[in-house]
Write a protein that holds these residues in place. Structure first.
Motif, PDB file in Angstrom:
ATOM      1  N   ALA A 298       0.808  -1.225   0.000  1.00 12.20           N
ATOM      2  CA  ALA A 298       0.000   0.000   0.000  1.00 12.20           C
ATOM      3  C   ALA A 298       0.837   1.269   0.000  1.00 12.20           C
ATOM      4  CB  ALA A 298      -0.931   0.011   1.219  1.00 12.20           C
ATOM      5  N   THR A 299       1.995   1.224   0.641  1.00  9.53           N
ATOM      6  CA  THR A 299       2.769   2.447   0.850  1.00  9.53           C
ATOM      7  C   THR A 299       4.143   2.446   0.182  1.00  9.53           C
ATOM      8  OG1 THR A 299       3.842   1.669   2.878  1.00  9.53           O
ATOM      9  CG2 THR A 299       1.661   2.680   3.106  1.00  9.53           C
ATOM     10  N   GLY A 300       4.621   1.273  -0.206  1.00  9.15           N
ATOM     11  CA  GLY A 300       5.981   1.176  -0.716  1.00  9.15           C
ATOM     12  C   GLY A 300       7.026   1.153   0.376  1.00  9.15           C
ATOM     13  N   VAL A 301       6.606   1.192   1.630  1.00 10.94           N
ATOM     14  CA  VAL A 301       7.518   1.192   2.771  1.00 10.94           C
ATOM     15  C   VAL A 301       7.588  -0.212   3.361  1.00 10.94           C
ATOM     16  CG1 VAL A 301       7.948   2.102   5.089  1.00 10.94           C
ATOM     17  CG2 VAL A 301       7.052   3.607   3.301  1.00 10.94           C
ATOM     18  N   ASP A 302       8.792  -0.783   3.377  1.00 14.81           N
ATOM     19  CA  ASP A 302       9.002  -2.105   3.949  1.00 14.81           C
ATOM     20  C   ASP A 302       9.509  -1.918   5.385  1.00 14.81           C
ATOM     21  OD1 ASP A 302      10.268  -4.560   4.800  1.00 14.81           O
ATOM     22  OD2 ASP A 302      10.191  -5.222   2.714  1.00 14.81           O
ATOM     23  N   LEU A 303       8.705  -2.320   6.357  1.00 15.15           N
ATOM     24  CA  LEU A 303       9.059  -2.102   7.760  1.00 15.15           C
ATOM     25  C   LEU A 303      10.357  -2.802   8.138  1.00 15.15           C
ATOM     26  CD1 LEU A 303       5.544  -2.424   9.447  1.00 15.15           C
ATOM     27  CD2 LEU A 303       6.737  -0.345   8.752  1.00 15.15           C
ATOM     28  N   TRP A 304      10.580  -3.998   7.623  1.00 17.90           N
ATOM     29  CA  TRP A 304      11.812  -4.720   7.921  1.00 17.90           C
ATOM     30  C   TRP A 304      13.032  -3.958   7.396  1.00 17.90           C
ATOM     31  CZ3 TRP A 304      11.989  -8.520  11.305  1.00 17.90           C
ATOM     32  CH2 TRP A 304      10.882  -9.352  11.499  1.00 17.90           C
ATOM     33  N   THR A 305      12.930  -3.489   6.162  1.00 16.32           N
ATOM     34  CA  THR A 305      14.041  -2.757   5.548  1.00 16.32           C
ATOM     35  C   THR A 305      14.334  -1.470   6.311  1.00 16.32           C
ATOM     36  OG1 THR A 305      13.557  -3.657   3.347  1.00 16.32           O
ATOM     37  CG2 THR A 305      14.794  -1.585   3.435  1.00 16.32           C
ATOM     38  N   GLU A 306      13.282  -0.736   6.654  1.00 14.12           N
ATOM     39  CA  GLU A 306      13.486   0.539   7.347  1.00 14.12           C
ATOM     40  C   GLU A 306      14.026   0.336   8.755  1.00 14.12           C
ATOM     41  OE1 GLU A 306      13.421   3.269   5.523  1.00 14.12           O
ATOM     42  OE2 GLU A 306      12.971   1.776   3.984  1.00 14.12           O
ATOM     43  N   TRP A 307      13.630  -0.739   9.403  1.00 14.99           N
ATOM     44  CA  TRP A 307      14.177  -1.058  10.726  1.00 14.99           C
ATOM     45  C   TRP A 307      15.695  -1.232  10.637  1.00 14.99           C
ATOM     46  CZ3 TRP A 307      12.613  -6.081  13.833  1.00 14.99           C
ATOM     47  CH2 TRP A 307      13.159  -6.009  15.124  1.00 14.99           C
ATOM     48  N   ALA A 308      16.144  -1.967   9.623  1.00 13.93           N
ATOM     49  CA  ALA A 308      17.586  -2.149   9.442  1.00 13.93           C
ATOM     50  C   ALA A 308      18.272  -0.814   9.158  1.00 13.93           C
ATOM     51  CB  ALA A 308      17.850  -3.134   8.306  1.00 13.93           C
ATOM     52  N   ARG A 309      17.668   0.017   8.318  1.00 19.89           N
ATOM     53  CA  ARG A 309      18.257   1.318   7.997  1.00 19.89           C
ATOM     54  C   ARG A 309      18.386   2.194   9.241  1.00 19.89           C
ATOM     55  NH1 ARG A 309      15.303   4.682   4.661  1.00 19.89           N
ATOM     56  NH2 ARG A 309      17.259   5.859   4.375  1.00 19.89           N
ATOM     57  N   ILE A 310      17.385   2.142  10.116  1.00 15.08           N
ATOM     58  CA  ILE A 310      17.431   2.929  11.354  1.00 15.08           C
ATOM     59  C   ILE A 310      18.563   2.458  12.254  1.00 15.08           C
ATOM     60  CG2 ILE A 310      16.209   3.331  13.534  1.00 15.08           C
ATOM     61  CD1 ILE A 310      13.627   3.433  11.893  1.00 15.08           C
ATOM     62  N   GLU A 311      18.694   1.133  12.424  1.00 16.84           N
ATOM     63  CA  GLU A 311      19.740   0.602  13.300  1.00 16.84           C
ATOM     64  C   GLU A 311      21.129   0.962  12.781  1.00 16.84           C
ATOM     65  OE1 GLU A 311      19.417  -0.709  16.158  1.00 16.84           O
ATOM     66  OE2 GLU A 311      17.306  -1.263  16.268  1.00 16.84           O
ATOM     67  N   VAL A 312      21.336   0.827  11.474  1.00 21.41           N
ATOM     68  CA  VAL A 312      22.658   1.120  10.911  1.00 21.41           C
ATOM     69  C   VAL A 312      22.936   2.622  10.951  1.00 21.41           C
ATOM     70  CG1 VAL A 312      24.117   0.948   8.863  1.00 21.41           C
ATOM     71  CG2 VAL A 312      22.623  -0.964   9.488  1.00 21.41           C
ATOM     72  N   ALA A 313      21.917   3.423  10.684  1.00 19.00           N
ATOM     73  CA  ALA A 313      22.107   4.878  10.742  1.00 19.00           C
ATOM     74  C   ALA A 313      22.547   5.309  12.135  1.00 19.00           C
ATOM     75  CB  ALA A 313      20.819   5.597  10.340  1.00 19.00           C
ATOM     76  N   HIS A 314      21.893   4.766  13.164  1.00 15.64           N
ATOM     77  CA  HIS A 314      22.277   5.130  14.531  1.00 15.64           C
ATOM     78  C   HIS A 314      23.679   4.637  14.851  1.00 15.64           C
ATOM     79  CE1 HIS A 314      22.375   4.574  18.986  1.00 15.64           C
ATOM     80  NE2 HIS A 314      21.946   5.815  18.925  1.00 15.64           N
ATOM     81  N   LEU A 315      23.995   3.441  14.414  1.00 16.27           N
ATOM     82  CA  LEU A 315      25.328   2.892  14.638  1.00 16.27           C
ATOM     83  C   LEU A 315      26.408   3.808  14.059  1.00 16.27           C
ATOM     84  CD1 LEU A 315      27.321   0.581  15.336  1.00 16.27           C
ATOM     85  CD2 LEU A 315      26.600  -0.545  13.221  1.00 16.27           C
ATOM     86  N   ARG A 316      26.106   4.448  12.941  1.00 12.35           N
ATOM     87  CA  ARG A 316      27.080   5.294  12.249  1.00 12.35           C
ATOM     88  C   ARG A 316      26.914   6.783  12.572  1.00 12.35           C
ATOM     89  NH1 ARG A 316      26.549   2.127   6.378  1.00 12.35           N
ATOM     90  NH2 ARG A 316      27.716   0.255   7.049  1.00 12.35           N
ATOM     91  N   TYR A 317      26.055   7.090  13.540  1.00 15.27           N
ATOM     92  CA  TYR A 317      25.798   8.483  13.918  1.00 15.27           C
ATOM     93  C   TYR A 317      25.273   9.295  12.730  1.00 15.27           C
ATOM     94  CZ  TYR A 317      28.652   7.092  17.897  1.00 15.27           C
ATOM     95  OH  TYR A 317      29.150   6.428  18.996  1.00 15.27           O
ATOM     96  N   GLN A 318      24.434   8.666  11.929  1.00 17.90           N
ATOM     97  CA  GLN A 318      23.856   9.321  10.759  1.00 17.90           C
ATOM     98  C   GLN A 318      22.374   9.576  10.974  1.00 17.90           C
ATOM     99  OE1 GLN A 318      24.741   6.540   7.615  1.00 17.90           O
ATOM    100  NE2 GLN A 318      26.889   7.173   7.435  1.00 17.90           N
ATOM    101  N   HIS A 319      21.846  10.530  10.224  1.00 19.82           N
ATOM    102  CA  HIS A 319      20.424  10.852  10.291  1.00 19.82           C
ATOM    103  C   HIS A 319      19.638   9.852   9.443  1.00 19.82           C
ATOM    104  CE1 HIS A 319      16.703  13.153  10.340  1.00 19.82           C
ATOM    105  NE2 HIS A 319      16.683  13.113   9.016  1.00 19.82           N
ATOM    106  N   TYR A 320      18.537   9.359   9.993  1.00 21.46           N
ATOM    107  CA  TYR A 320      17.649   8.470   9.232  1.00 21.46           C
ATOM    108  C   TYR A 320      16.553   9.286   8.568  1.00 21.46           C
ATOM    109  CZ  TYR A 320      13.729   5.401   8.228  1.00 21.46           C
ATOM    110  OH  TYR A 320      12.677   4.770   7.601  1.00 21.46           O
ATOM    111  N   ALA A 321      16.312   9.019   7.292  1.00 22.24           N
ATOM    112  CA  ALA A 321      15.239   9.697   6.557  1.00 22.24           C
ATOM    113  C   ALA A 321      14.287   8.655   5.997  1.00 22.24           C
ATOM    114  CB  ALA A 321      15.817  10.549   5.426  1.00 22.24           C
ATOM    115  N   LEU A 322      13.004   8.852   6.240  1.00 21.80           N
ATOM    116  CA  LEU A 322      11.978   7.950   5.730  1.00 21.80           C
ATOM    117  C   LEU A 322      11.894   8.067   4.211  1.00 21.80           C
ATOM    118  CD1 LEU A 322       9.620   6.088   6.839  1.00 21.80           C
ATOM    119  CD2 LEU A 322       8.143   8.074   6.488  1.00 21.80           C
TER     120      LEU A 322
END
Length: 401
Positions: A298-322
Motif C-alpha cells: 500500500a505504501t511502498g515502505v518495507d518495515l523490515w528494511t526501514e528497521w535495518a536502515r534505522i539501526e545502521v544509521a544510529h550505529l554510524r551516527y547518521q540521520h535516518y530519513a523515511l
C-alpha cells in the motif's frame, strides 16, 4: 566508535523471518551474524547476506544462550543485537546488558513485551486502558472483581497474539484457572473485557519521533479467530477517516512516552462501544500475519528494511530519513486450509497483488487506489474462503514457525 573497523549485527530469531532486515543490513556494509534454532538451519535464509549462520538447540536456558553468544563474541565484535522475533526480545535485552551493547535493556523491553508492564506504562502515559490487575494478591483480586463488571480476560503476560487468553465470567472460574496454573499464575494479568472493534497501528520510530504510521482494522478480533476459528482479514483504513486520524494521533503521542527510541512498533487499540479508544497492547517488532506485506504493497515502505536502515544509521551516527511513500490501500485475507496447497486460482480480481504461499493456508493480498474497493473484496473473499478452504485446529501454545 571508529568506522574504519567492521560493523557487525547479531540477529536472533526463533522463527524464520526478517529476511529483508538481514539483506538490507548486509547491503549497507554490515557483517550480519544470525543465531537461530537447529530446526531452522536448512530454512530459506538469505545466506548470501550472512557472515555466519549459527544454530542452537531449542529449550536452552538463558545462561546457555548467554554462553553461546559470549563464545561467538570471542572472535567477533558485535555492535548491535537485534531480536527479529517477539519471543527473543527478553533474551536480546539480557545479552545487550551482559555484553554492554547499546539498545533496549530488560526494563524498557518489558514495556513492549510484558502485558502487565505495558499497561502500567500506557496508563502512566495518559492512555485509556481497560481496567486491569496483576495476578498476585487474592484479596486484591476479590476486591477488583467486586468493583469491575465482568466478563474478564486472563492473559499471559508474555505471549503474542491471542494465545493463552481465557475469558472469565465469574470469580469461581478464575479460582479454578489459577489453581490449574499453579506457580505460573503470577505470569498472567486479569483485564476487563471491552467489546468493540480492534485496530492495529504500525509505526516507524527514529530518535523518539514517530515518522511513519499505518492504521488498519481487523475484520474479526484476532482472539475470536484464534479461539473460535474463522478467516483472518485486515485492511488499511482510509487515511481521512475519523478512526485513522484519531489513532494516528493517539499512537504518535503514546509510543515515545512508552520509551521507544528507535525501531518499529505494532500496537493494537479497541474502539469501545462508548466511542472511546482503549490501548490494548504494543510490541517493538514488525507485525505478523503478513501485515508488513500489506503495508509494503500500500505504501511502498518495507518495515523490515526501514528497521535495518534505522539501526545502521544510529550505529554510524547518521540521520535516518523515511523514504517517499505511496498512498494506496491494501488488505489481506488468510485462513487455515483443509488441504496442504489450496488452489486460489478461482480468485482473479485484478487487485490481487500477492498470493500467500504457506503450508495448509489460503491467503491473498489485494491492493487498490480505493479503500472501499479493498473492503468489498475482503468481505466477499472472507465468505468464500470460509466455504472453500477453512479448517480449524486447537489453539497453539506458541505461534507456528
Amino acid at each position: 566508535m571508529s568506522q574504519s573497523r567492521e560493523e557487525r549485527l547479531l540477529c536472533i530469531s526463533s522463527y524464520v523471518k526478517g529476511h529483508a532486515f538481514l539483506r538490507q543490513a548486509a547491503a549497507m556494509g554490515c557483517k550480519v551474524v544470525l543465531l537461530t534454532l537447529d530446526k531452522h538451519r536448512d530454512a530459506d535464509w538469505p545466506r548470501e547476506s550472512l557472515e555466519l549462520l549459527e544454530t542452537m538447540p531449542s529449550g536452552l536456558t538463558l545462561e546457555q544462550i548467554t554462553n553461546t553468544v559470549a563464545w561467538l563474541a570471542r572472535t567477533r565484535r558485535f555492535d548491535r543485537i537485534i531480536s527479529l522475533d517477539e519471543f527473543d526480545m527478553e533474551t536480546a535485552a539480557h545479552l545487550r546488558e551482559h555484553l554492554r551493547i547499546p539498545g533496549m535493556g530488560r526494563t524498557l523491553t518489558a514495556h513492549f513485551r510484558d502485558k502487565l508492564a505495558m499497561r502500567c506504562e500506557a496508563e502512566k502515559a495518559g492512555a485509556l486502558v481497560p481496567d486491569f490487575i496483576g495476578v498476585f494478591n487474592y484479596d486484591d483480586l476479590r476486591a477488583w472483581m467486586d468493583s469491575v463488571p465482568g466478563p474478564w480476560l486472563l492473559k499471559p503476560r508474555s505471549e503474542a497474539s491471542a494465545i493463552g487468553i481465557r475469558r472469565i465470567h465469574e470469580p469461581e472460574q478464575l479460582w479454578r484457572a489459577l489453581e490449574e496454573l499453579g506457580d505460573r499464575q503470577s505470569y498472567f494479568v486479569l483485564e476487563q473485557f471491552i467489546p468493540g472493534q480492534i485496530y492495529h497501528v504500525d509505526s516507524i520510530v527514529s530518535e523518539r519521533e514517530v515518522l511513519f504510521t499505518s492504521v488498519s482494522r481487523y475484520g474479526q478480533p484476532p482472539m475470536k479467530v484464534m479461539h473460535e476459528g474463522g478467516v483472518f482479514t485486515t485492511r488499511i483504513l482510509d487515511r481521512d477517516t475519523p478512526e485513522a486520524v484519531a489513532l494516528t494521533g493517539i499512537n504518535g503521542e503514546l509510543v515515545p512516552r512508552m520509551g521507544m527510541v528507535r525501531g518499529v512498533t505494532h500496537a493494537e487499540y479497541i474502539h469501545g462501544e462508548d466511542g472511546r479508544y482503549y490501548f490494548l497492547e504494543i510490541a517493538g517488532r514488525v507485525g505478523g500475519a503478513y501485515i508488513s506485506d500489506v503495508i509494503r504493497h500500500a505504501t511502498g515502505v518495507d518495515l523490515w528494511t526501514e528497521w535495518a536502515r534505522i539501526e545502521v544509521a544510529h550505529l554510524r551516527y547518521q540521520h535516518y530519513a523515511l523514504p517517499k511513500k505511496e498512498e494506496l490501500y491494501a488488505g489481506s485475507v488468510l485462513c487455515l486450509a483443509r488441504t496442504e496447497k489450496p488452489d486460489t486460482s478461482g480468485f482473479d480480481a485484478p487487485e490481487i497483488i500477492e498470493r500467500i504461499d504457506k503450508h495448509h493456508h489460503a491467503g491473498l493480498i489485494v491492493r487498490s487506489t480505493q479503500a472501499t474497493r479493498v473492503q468489498a473484496l475482503l468481505e466477499d473473499y472472507s465468505r468464500r474462503f470460509a466455504e472453500l478452504f477453512l479448517a480449524t485446529a486447537p489453539v497453539p501454545d506458541k505461534p507456528p514457525a
